[in-house]
Design a protein around this motif. Sequence first.
Motif, PDB file in Angstrom:
ATOM      1  N   MET A 257       0.822  -1.218   0.000  1.00  0.00           N
ATOM      2  CA  MET A 257       0.000   0.000   0.000  1.00  0.00           C
ATOM      3  C   MET A 257       0.849   1.258   0.000  1.00  0.00           C
ATOM      4  SD  MET A 257      -1.441   0.206   3.886  1.00  0.00           S
ATOM      5  CE  MET A 257      -0.342   0.355   5.281  1.00  0.00           C
TER       6      MET A 257
ATOM      7  N   TRP B 108      -3.132   0.144  -5.499  1.00  0.00           N
ATOM      8  CA  TRP B 108      -2.794   1.279  -4.630  1.00  0.00           C
ATOM      9  C   TRP B 108      -2.313   2.477  -5.437  1.00  0.00           C
ATOM     10  CZ3 TRP B 108      -5.577  -1.091  -1.706  1.00  0.00           C
ATOM     11  CH2 TRP B 108      -5.358  -2.396  -1.295  1.00  0.00           C
TER      12      TRP B 108
ATOM     13  N   SER C 227      -6.568   1.785   1.910  1.00  0.00           N
ATOM     14  CA  SER C 227      -5.756   0.594   1.673  1.00  0.00           C
ATOM     15  C   SER C 227      -5.854  -0.385   2.832  1.00  0.00           C
ATOM     16  CB  SER C 227      -4.295   0.987   1.444  1.00  0.00           C
ATOM     17  OG  SER C 227      -4.163   1.873   0.346  1.00  0.00           O
TER      18      SER C 227
END
Length: 282
Positions: free
Chosen positions: A104, A187, A204
């Motif tokens: 992330m 992401w 995330s």
Amino acid sequence: MSTATSSENKDLSPVSTESLAALLVTRERPPRPSALSTSLTFGWRAILKIKHVPEQLFDVTAFPIMNLLMFTYLFGGALAGSPRDYIQFVLPGILVMSVVMITMYTGVSVNIDIEKGVFDRIRSLPIWRPSAMVGYLLGDALRYTIASVVMLSVGLLLGYRPDGGFVGVVAGIALLLLFSFAFSWIWTMFGLMLRTEKSVMSVSMMVIFPLTFLSNVFVDPKTMPGWLQAFVNNSPITHLASAVRGLMAGDWPGAEIAWTLGWAALFLLVFGPVTMRLYNRK
């Protein structure tokens, strides 16, 4: 005084268009860089950021070690009879969880560069458009590799013994890196879509936590309720953890490997074009 002024005016006389054009085209224009070279350049840029901000390595060193020690010694005796037996099952799973969770930060890095105006300069360059995004992911692949090496080193000290040997371990890590590369495009999309880095991290975590904990990372899904097994058995993290666990154990889980590669291709084909569309419009 007047003589000096007239001489300065002569020096500042306007340049003709013809002379300026001749000056600009006296040398041959350098060739346009290839997609590979620009992607590697941006990947090197991401590695240099790690060099100048070594605190970025905290999440790939301390965090995986903490997870491994905590889950092994807290749940090992209850779930497998002893921590030494449990680590044979849980280490590949925690390795998968740790690497997937740190993907992330790719989106966070993208969002930070957008806020700083870095992308405005990058987009003006005559280069392959996706190279900036690919560079981020290539640089993060180094962080994933560091996390894997750290986890395995600590696991060996705690008693983990991969029956697949060196080849099985390398194959498992390679599959994990391939999946993480494709998974990170989710992401990057969030990094381009959301306004702040805190928003990227919050969204995330909201996606990653259910995927990692509702999987076979820590326990066998057979002990779960039937409705939960249906979700867990079809989770991409479950397929990835099973494939990595099997490869490191010396097996060849063909079905799990195929599912993992299929999920990776799906993430890349869906979120890659969406990310580039957002990037071109941002």
